[in-house]
Write a protein that holds these residues in place. Structure first.
Motif, PDB file in Angstrom:
ATOM      1  N   UNK A 110       7.429  -5.651  42.160  1.00 23.32           N
ATOM      2  CA  UNK A 110       6.579  -4.939  43.101  1.00 23.32           C
ATOM      3  C   UNK A 110       5.277  -5.688  43.315  1.00 23.32           C
ATOM      4  N   UNK A 111       4.208  -4.934  43.565  1.00 22.36           N
ATOM      5  CA  UNK A 111       2.897  -5.530  43.753  1.00 22.36           C
ATOM      6  C   UNK A 111       1.895  -4.873  42.807  1.00 22.36           C
ATOM      7  N   UNK A 112       0.959  -5.673  42.339  1.00 17.93           N
ATOM      8  CA  UNK A 112      -0.095  -5.158  41.474  1.00 17.93           C
ATOM      9  C   UNK A 112      -1.447  -5.674  41.944  1.00 17.93           C
ATOM     10  N   UNK A 113      -2.477  -4.941  41.605  1.00 17.93           N
ATOM     11  CA  UNK A 113      -3.855  -5.395  41.782  1.00 17.93           C
ATOM     12  C   UNK A 113      -4.498  -5.400  40.410  1.00 17.93           C
ATOM     13  N   UNK A 114      -5.092  -6.535  40.049  1.00 19.46           N
ATOM     14  CA  UNK A 114      -5.843  -6.620  38.801  1.00 19.46           C
ATOM     15  C   UNK A 114      -7.329  -6.652  39.121  1.00 19.46           C
ATOM     16  N   UNK A 115      -8.136  -6.091  38.238  1.00 24.35           N
ATOM     17  CA  UNK A 115      -9.553  -5.894  38.530  1.00 24.35           C
ATOM     18  C   UNK A 115     -10.430  -6.196  37.314  1.00 24.35           C
ATOM     19  N   UNK A 132      -4.881 -11.258  33.624  1.00 25.83           N
ATOM     20  CA  UNK A 132      -4.626  -9.816  33.625  1.00 25.83           C
ATOM     21  C   UNK A 132      -3.258  -9.500  34.231  1.00 25.83           C
ATOM     22  N   UNK A 133      -2.889 -10.246  35.255  1.00 28.79           N
ATOM     23  CA  UNK A 133      -1.594 -10.016  35.892  1.00 28.79           C
ATOM     24  C   UNK A 133      -0.444 -10.332  34.934  1.00 28.79           C
ATOM     25  N   UNK A 134      -0.600 -11.400  34.154  1.00 32.74           N
ATOM     26  CA  UNK A 134       0.423 -11.759  33.166  1.00 32.74           C
ATOM     27  C   UNK A 134       0.605 -10.623  32.159  1.00 32.74           C
ATOM     28  N   UNK A 135      -0.500 -10.119  31.650  1.00 29.42           N
ATOM     29  CA  UNK A 135      -0.426  -9.050  30.653  1.00 29.42           C
ATOM     30  C   UNK A 135       0.087  -7.746  31.281  1.00 29.42           C
ATOM     31  N   UNK A 136      -0.374  -7.434  32.463  1.00 33.19           N
ATOM     32  CA  UNK A 136       0.008  -6.184  33.108  1.00 33.19           C
ATOM     33  C   UNK A 136       1.501  -6.138  33.385  1.00 33.19           C
ATOM     34  N   UNK A 137       2.069  -7.267  33.789  1.00 32.66           N
ATOM     35  CA  UNK A 137       3.514  -7.308  34.029  1.00 32.66           C
ATOM     36  C   UNK A 137       4.275  -6.989  32.752  1.00 32.66           C
ATOM     37  N   UNK A 170      -1.943  -0.977  38.858  1.00 33.63           N
ATOM     38  CA  UNK A 170      -3.350  -1.367  38.877  1.00 33.63           C
ATOM     39  C   UNK A 170      -3.815  -1.551  37.439  1.00 33.63           C
ATOM     40  N   UNK A 171      -4.625  -2.585  37.197  1.00 34.79           N
ATOM     41  CA  UNK A 171      -5.115  -2.773  35.839  1.00 34.79           C
ATOM     42  C   UNK A 171      -6.514  -3.366  35.848  1.00 34.79           C
ATOM     43  N   UNK A 172      -7.183  -3.236  34.699  1.00 35.08           N
ATOM     44  CA  UNK A 172      -8.479  -3.862  34.517  1.00 35.08           C
ATOM     45  C   UNK A 172      -9.643  -2.895  34.523  1.00 35.08           C
ATOM     46  N   UNK A 173     -10.787  -3.409  34.095  1.00 34.18           N
ATOM     47  CA  UNK A 173     -11.977  -2.565  33.927  1.00 34.18           C
ATOM     48  C   UNK A 173     -12.584  -2.114  35.244  1.00 34.18           C
ATOM     49  N   UNK A 174     -12.171  -2.732  36.356  1.00 35.42           N
ATOM     50  CA  UNK A 174     -12.640  -2.260  37.658  1.00 35.42           C
ATOM     51  C   UNK A 174     -12.144  -0.866  37.982  1.00 35.42           C
ATOM     52  N   UNK A 175     -11.160  -0.381  37.219  1.00 33.42           N
ATOM     53  CA  UNK A 175     -10.645   0.973  37.456  1.00 33.42           C
ATOM     54  C   UNK A 175     -11.616   2.048  37.002  1.00 33.42           C
ATOM     55  N   UNK A 176     -12.777   1.656  36.506  1.00 28.53           N
ATOM     56  CA  UNK A 176     -13.838   2.631  36.285  1.00 28.53           C
ATOM     57  C   UNK A 176     -14.203   3.300  37.607  1.00 28.53           C
TER      58      UNK A 176
END
Length: 227
Positions: free
Chosen positions: A113-118, A100-105, A160-166
């Motif tokens: 910067x910094x990211x959180x993937x979920x 997810x981090x690869x795709x989000x970048x 921030x990315x991913x389905x945890x963002x529900x």
């Protein structure tokens, strides 16, 4: 670097397969909730056939290690181990959160910067990891874990990315300018991208030695008790 690789991920509600061959990436990623078993091998066969690749031509296989659905991880690991044993090929595991981090970048307008993937862990919890990124580098800052949304310290996270963002309405300190990619799921093609771009971070081993990444204590204990 190994030049012809097949990747499989069924850690979420998606079936995802990808092929790396002669430097090019090919993929098939479909949302197929509760249909992984019926579809994943057909997707593998179709992708290999389309690009005239046989299993014996592979240098190795890559599997989405988790965290994610317990059942989904077992399906992917069972398929990859079966295929790897059949042609005596090594296997590498890649965290779903790293994929997810690869795709989000790639999606983000932020260059560093910094990211959180979920990933949605259900039961009002999410699997997550924190990464520091630039255009050239991707570094794990906080290892994969599972938390209640309100317990995660966002700090200076840019993306921030991913389905945890529900559960994003429960995140504390979410800034208005933080980029959100809530519909993103782990993709096999991004696992191959990670293996290609960061070979020093990848461990190749026998299919008999690979283990899913469980971060929930009850699941990990259940797995240990079965051994």
């Amino acid at each position: 670097m190994k030049s012809t690789l097949l990747a499989i991920d069924t850690s979420t509600d998606a079936c995802s397969v990808a092929l790396l061959h002669e430097g090019r990436l090919f993929s098939n990623h479909q949302l197929l909730p509760r249909e992984h078993t019926q579809n994943i091998l057909h997707m593998v066969e179709a992708l290999l056939t389309e690009h005239q690749i046989t299993m014996s031509m592979l240098d190795g296989l890559v599997v989405g290690a988790g965290p994610g659905s317990f059942t989904g991880l077992r399906i992917a690991f069972g398929v990859v181990q079966g295929l790897a044993f059949a042609v005596d090929k090594p296997v590498a595991t890649v965290s779903t959160l790293t994929a997810l981090a690869v795709r989000t970048r790639e999606l983000s307008s932020v260059s560093q910067g910094e990211m959180i993937t979920t990933v949605d862990a259900r039961m009002n919890e999410l699997y997550w990891a924190r990464y520091r990124f630039t255009e050239e580098a991707l570094t794990l800052v906080t290892a994969p874990g599972v938390s209640k949304p309100a317990d995660i310290e966002l700090g200076d996270v840019n993306v921030l990315s991913g389905t945890g963002l529900v559960y994003q309405d429960q995140l504390q300190g979410l800034q208005a300018n933080t980029e959100l990619f809530a519909s993103e799921r782990p993709r096999a093609v991004d696992m191959l991208g990670y293996v290609r771009d960061y070979p020093e971070q990848v461990q190749w081993q026998s299919a008999s030695l690979i283990e899913p990444l469980y971060v929930r204590n009850d699941v990990a204990k259940k797995k240990a008790d079965q051994k």
